[in-house]
Design an enzyme around this catalytic site. Structure first.
Site, PDB file in Angstrom:
ATOM      1  CB  THR A  35      -7.852  -5.860  -0.858  1.00  0.00           C
ATOM      2  OG1 THR A  35      -7.073  -5.475  -1.984  1.00  0.00           O
ATOM      3  CG2 THR A  35      -8.397  -7.255  -1.104  1.00  0.00           C
TER       4      THR A  35
ATOM      5  CG  ASP B 120      -1.838  -1.240   1.235  1.00  0.00           C
ATOM      6  OD1 ASP B 120      -2.190  -1.724   0.140  1.00  0.00           O
ATOM      7  OD2 ASP B 120      -2.152  -1.729   2.326  1.00  0.00           O
TER       8      ASP B 120
ATOM      9  CE  LYS C 235       2.302  -2.441  -4.317  1.00  0.00           C
ATOM     10  NZ  LYS C 235       2.031  -2.097  -2.912  1.00  0.00           N
ATOM     11  N   GLY C 236       0.166   1.640  -7.348  1.00  0.00           N
ATOM     12  CA  GLY C 236      -0.808   1.809  -8.429  1.00  0.00           C
ATOM     13  C   GLY C 236      -0.746   3.206  -9.015  1.00  0.00           C
TER      14      GLY C 236
ATOM     15  CD  GLN D  43       0.776  -8.953  -2.458  1.00  0.00           C
ATOM     16  OE1 GLN D  43       1.478  -9.625  -3.201  1.00  0.00           O
ATOM     17  NE2 GLN D  43      -0.463  -8.673  -2.749  1.00  0.00           N
TER      18      GLN D  43
ATOM     19  N   GLY E  37      -4.511  -4.386  -3.769  1.00  0.00           N
ATOM     20  CA  GLY E  37      -5.507  -3.341  -4.024  1.00  0.00           C
ATOM     21  C   GLY E  37      -4.734  -2.100  -4.427  1.00  0.00           C
ATOM     22  CG  HIS E  38      -1.978  -2.155  -6.950  1.00  0.00           C
ATOM     23  ND1 HIS E  38      -1.040  -2.687  -7.797  1.00  0.00           N
ATOM     24  CD2 HIS E  38      -1.721  -2.697  -5.734  1.00  0.00           C
ATOM     25  CE1 HIS E  38      -0.262  -3.524  -7.123  1.00  0.00           C
ATOM     26  NE2 HIS E  38      -0.662  -3.553  -5.869  1.00  0.00           N
TER      27      HIS E  38
HETATM   28  P1  GDP Z   1      -0.754   0.313  -3.559  1.00  0.00           P
HETATM   29  O1  GDP Z   1      -1.339  -0.965  -3.082  1.00  0.00           O
HETATM   30  O2  GDP Z   1       0.718   0.389  -3.301  1.00  0.00           O
HETATM   31  O3  GDP Z   1      -1.094   0.632  -4.983  1.00  0.00           O
HETATM   32  O4  GDP Z   1      -1.396   1.465  -2.657  1.00  0.00           O
HETATM   33  P2  GDP Z   1      -2.967   1.597  -2.269  1.00  0.00           P
HETATM   34  O5  GDP Z   1      -3.723   2.030  -3.450  1.00  0.00           O
HETATM   35  O6  GDP Z   1      -3.422   0.383  -1.549  1.00  0.00           O
HETATM   36  O7  GDP Z   1      -2.876   2.716  -1.144  1.00  0.00           O
HETATM   37  C1  GDP Z   1      -2.344   3.978  -1.430  1.00  0.00           C
HETATM   38  C2  GDP Z   1      -3.417   5.032  -1.119  1.00  0.00           C
HETATM   39  O8  GDP Z   1      -2.826   6.300  -1.050  1.00  0.00           O
HETATM   40  C3  GDP Z   1      -4.462   5.128  -2.210  1.00  0.00           C
HETATM   41  O9  GDP Z   1      -5.679   5.535  -1.625  1.00  0.00           O
HETATM   42  C4  GDP Z   1      -3.923   6.235  -3.111  1.00  0.00           C
HETATM   43  O10 GDP Z   1      -4.945   6.907  -3.835  1.00  0.00           O
HETATM   44  C5  GDP Z   1      -3.292   7.144  -2.108  1.00  0.00           C
HETATM   45  N1  GDP Z   1      -2.107   7.895  -2.552  1.00  0.00           N
HETATM   46  C6  GDP Z   1      -1.117   7.526  -3.400  1.00  0.00           C
HETATM   47  N2  GDP Z   1      -0.136   8.460  -3.435  1.00  0.00           N
HETATM   48  C7  GDP Z   1      -0.537   9.442  -2.600  1.00  0.00           C
HETATM   49  C8  GDP Z   1       0.055  10.668  -2.162  1.00  0.00           C
HETATM   50  O11 GDP Z   1       1.159  11.060  -2.541  1.00  0.00           O
HETATM   51  N3  GDP Z   1      -0.665  11.410  -1.260  1.00  0.00           N
HETATM   52  C9  GDP Z   1      -1.864  11.022  -0.780  1.00  0.00           C
HETATM   53  N4  GDP Z   1      -2.477  11.800   0.101  1.00  0.00           N
HETATM   54  N5  GDP Z   1      -2.452   9.872  -1.150  1.00  0.00           N
HETATM   55  C10 GDP Z   1      -1.778   9.081  -2.037  1.00  0.00           C
HETATM   56  P1  IMO Z   2      -0.927  -4.265  -2.197  1.00  0.00           P
HETATM   57  O1  IMO Z   2      -0.467  -4.805  -3.521  1.00  0.00           O
HETATM   58  C1  IMO Z   2      -1.051  -4.685   2.139  1.00  0.00           C
HETATM   59  C2  IMO Z   2      -1.019  -8.780   3.700  1.00  0.00           C
HETATM   60  C3  IMO Z   2      -2.245  -9.277   4.444  1.00  0.00           C
HETATM   61  C4  IMO Z   2      -1.594 -10.233   5.438  1.00  0.00           C
HETATM   62  C5  IMO Z   2      -0.469 -10.849   4.623  1.00  0.00           C
HETATM   63  C6  IMO Z   2      -0.824 -12.212   4.025  1.00  0.00           C
HETATM   64  O2  IMO Z   2      -2.203  -3.530  -2.264  1.00  0.00           O
HETATM   65  O3  IMO Z   2       0.170  -3.505  -1.538  1.00  0.00           O
HETATM   66  P2  IMO Z   2      -2.373 -12.928   1.978  1.00  0.00           P
HETATM   67  O4  IMO Z   2      -3.832 -12.738   1.747  1.00  0.00           O
HETATM   68  O5  IMO Z   2      -1.514 -12.316   0.925  1.00  0.00           O
HETATM   69  O6  IMO Z   2      -2.011 -14.361   2.251  1.00  0.00           O
HETATM   70  O7  IMO Z   2      -2.063 -12.144   3.368  1.00  0.00           O
HETATM   71  O8  IMO Z   2      -0.184  -9.930   3.569  1.00  0.00           O
HETATM   72  N1  IMO Z   2      -1.273  -8.267   2.334  1.00  0.00           N
HETATM   73  C7  IMO Z   2      -1.236  -6.965   2.011  1.00  0.00           C
HETATM   74  N2  IMO Z   2      -1.062  -5.862   2.788  1.00  0.00           N
HETATM   75  N3  IMO Z   2      -1.176  -4.552   0.799  1.00  0.00           N
HETATM   76  C8  IMO Z   2      -1.313  -5.640   0.009  1.00  0.00           C
HETATM   77  O9  IMO Z   2      -1.267  -5.571  -1.330  1.00  0.00           O
HETATM   78  C9  IMO Z   2      -1.406  -6.911   0.614  1.00  0.00           C
HETATM   79  N4  IMO Z   2      -1.566  -8.174   0.152  1.00  0.00           N
HETATM   80  C10 IMO Z   2      -1.475  -8.987   1.209  1.00  0.00           C
HETATM   81  O10 IMO Z   2      -2.917  -8.208   5.083  1.00  0.00           O
HETATM   82  O11 IMO Z   2      -1.002  -9.504   6.475  1.00  0.00           O
HETATM   83 MG    MG Z   3      -2.883  -1.650  -1.805  1.00  0.00          MG
END
Ligand code: GDP
Ligand code: IMO
Ligand code: MG
Length: 423
Positions: free
Chosen positions: A302, A15, A18-19, A226, A42-43
């Site tokens: 997610t 999180d 990356k997305g 991840q 969840g990106h």
């Molecule tokens: P990922 O799994 O690495 O793609 O990240 P996620 O989408 O799960 O979580 C990142 C969250 O932060 C999302 O809600 C994005 O929209 C948000 N986000 C990404 N970059 C920034 C930033 O520079 N500032 C803020 N405030 N939010 C961001």
């Molecule tokens: P993105 O790509 C954050 C965590 C779960 C749990 C551990 C194992 O959005 O960064 P699993 O279901 O993979 O066997 O769970 O990994 N986990 C994540 N945490 N972002 C993710 O993906 C994750 N995918 C799995 O919460 O601790």
């Molecule tokens: Mg994510």
């Protein structure tokens, strides 16, 4: 710009944003390729002011001139894939033409999800806090050489013997160990074959496609899911996911050679978050943690679970950067720290017990030693030029570069593309 095949992957517990970064860069690349994980990811992207959350589809999917590849290291749930294609199809056209999937991908079957759930709910086993998507059990089958792969679902003759044998094994566990009704072979055959028919137009030899794109002068983005601290080999085992989310997973999962990955950029948040169980030395339990969680919208994309928040851990980052050929960093969410009086960065661990054994990542007994930096009172939110950042934010960025030993090449100041500084 002199483009290279570039990996964008998380260096923390997922999180990191990356997305956003992949979607921001994808327009300049021939394709983006997911190479590990599954719909546990969840990106989040913002496209035309709309928030889109992707789980399996690469974050390039809204770019009409780029392909989106799913390499053989990804575990696919057919239900999740097709419902995502349908949902995202409302925002962008031509997905089926642009999405190329390896027939060698292993599939997540309903019994994997059942076992994930049973293990997590059992009182006798250690809870990991998984996403309950069946990821771990599906990778167990892959390594155990009994996975059902996409290619198996293309013909009844090929599917029946493998599914029959695997289901025999699982139904034994389901009936005898979990006391539940066995799953029906006929139903599973029908589901898999009908999805197999649906996926056919999207299948491609992803390994060769990467070569072909490169030969045409088009470069590929490798999109990690991840983060390195959740990597099965490098992370905080056993509180990890079941794949190699660090750069070691790219070649195996995308199906290319290690030298095809020419540039490796790690995405790090200006603080850390973690969903699920496991150690997190810099976790903040007071109002500031709550403030960061609220301002950063730190809720799982997610599962909707709240993310635990902590200060930036430079000890872990330095180690991951050094041991993973990380060439540069994308620092995200610095705007979330706007308005704080002080910002802390963990620069070393007090490990008086001597129990922190580097490769084992057993962080339970370490306590963080912090450097305290001044906060900034002028907001960084949406700033897109480095020179406009408050001087304290620049100091924070330089300090992270210095303690981590890597240059910060992109700074993100908001979820949308405009809030991005490329240095
Ligand atoms: P990922 O799994 O690495 O793609 O990240 P996620 O989408 O799960 O979580 C990142 C969250 O932060 C999302 O809600 C994005 O929209 C948000 N986000 C990404 N970059 C920034 C930033 O520079 N500032 C803020 N405030 N939010 C961001
Ligand atoms: P993105 O790509 C954050 C965590 C779960 C749990 C551990 C194992 O959005 O960064 P699993 O279901 O993979 O066997 O769970 O990994 N986990 C994540 N945490 N972002 C993710 O993906 C994750 N995918 C799995 O919460 O601790
Ligand atoms: Mg994510």
């Amino acid at each position: 710009m002199n483009l290279q095949n570039t990996a964008i992957l998380g260096l923390q517990w997922g999180d990191e944003g990356k997305g956003k970064i992949v979607n921001y860069m994808a327009g300049d690349f021939g394709a983006a390729c997911r190479y590990q994980g599954g719909h546990n990811a969840g990106h989040t992207l913002i496209v035309k002011d709309r928030k889109i959350i992707l789980h399996l589809l690469p974050s390039s999917i809204c770019h009409q001139n780029s392909l989106s590849l799913i390499g053989k290291g990804v575990v696919i749930s057919y239900e999740a894939l097709f419902s995502e294609i349908e949902e995202i199809g409302e925002h962008t056209s031509g997905i089926v033409e642009r999405l190329k999937i390896s027939p060698a991908c292993s599939l997540i079957q309903p019994y994997h999800q059942l076992i994930d759930l049973k293990k997590e709910k059992s009182n006798s086993q250690k809870t990991i806090g998984t996403t309950l998507r069946g990821i771990g059990p599906a990778y167990e089958d892959k390594v155990g050489r009994r996975a059902i792969r996409v290619v198996d679902t293309l013909s009844e003759g090929q599917l029946k013997p493998v599914l029959e044998e695997t289901l025999d094994y699982y139904n034994f566990i389901i009936e005898k160990y979990f006391n539940e009704k066995p799953l029906s072979l006929i139903e599973l055959m029908d589901q898999n074959l009908s999805f197999g028919e649906k996926i056919k137009p999207m299948l491609a030899d992803v390994s060769l496609l990467i070569k072909k794109l490169n030969a045409e002068g088009k470069k590929v983005l490798f999109e990690g899911a991840q983060g390195a601290l959740l990597d099965i080999d490098q992370g905080t085992y056993p509180f990890v996911t079941s794949s190699n989310c660090s750069p070691t997973g790219i070649a195996a999962g995308a199906g290319c050679g290690p030298l095809d990955v020419e540039n490796i950029l790690g995405v790090v948040k200006a603080y850390v978050t973690r969903v699920g169980e496991g150690p997190m030395p810099t976790e903040i339990f007071d109002d500031i943690g709550e403030h960061i969680a609220l301002t950063g919208g730190e809720v799982g994309a997610t599962t909707g679970r709240p993310r635990r928040c902590g200060w930036f851990d430079a000890v872990l980052m330095k180690r991951i950067i050094e041991t993973n050929s990380i060439q540069g960093l994308c620092l995200t969410k610095i705007d979330v720290l706007d308005g704080l009086d002080e910002i802390k960065v963990c620069k070393e661990y007090d490990d008086s017990s001597g129990l922190f054994l580097g490769e084992c990542m057993n962080l339970e007994n370490v306590s963080p030693v912090y450097e305290t930096l001044p906060g900034w009172d002028r907001p960084t939110k949406s700033i897109n030029s480095f020179s406009e950042l408050p001087s304290e934010a620049k100091t924070f960025i330089s300090y992270i570069e210095e303690v981590c030993g890597a240059p910060i090449k992109i700074v993100s100041t908001g979820p949308d593309d405009l809030s991005t500084i490329v240095r």
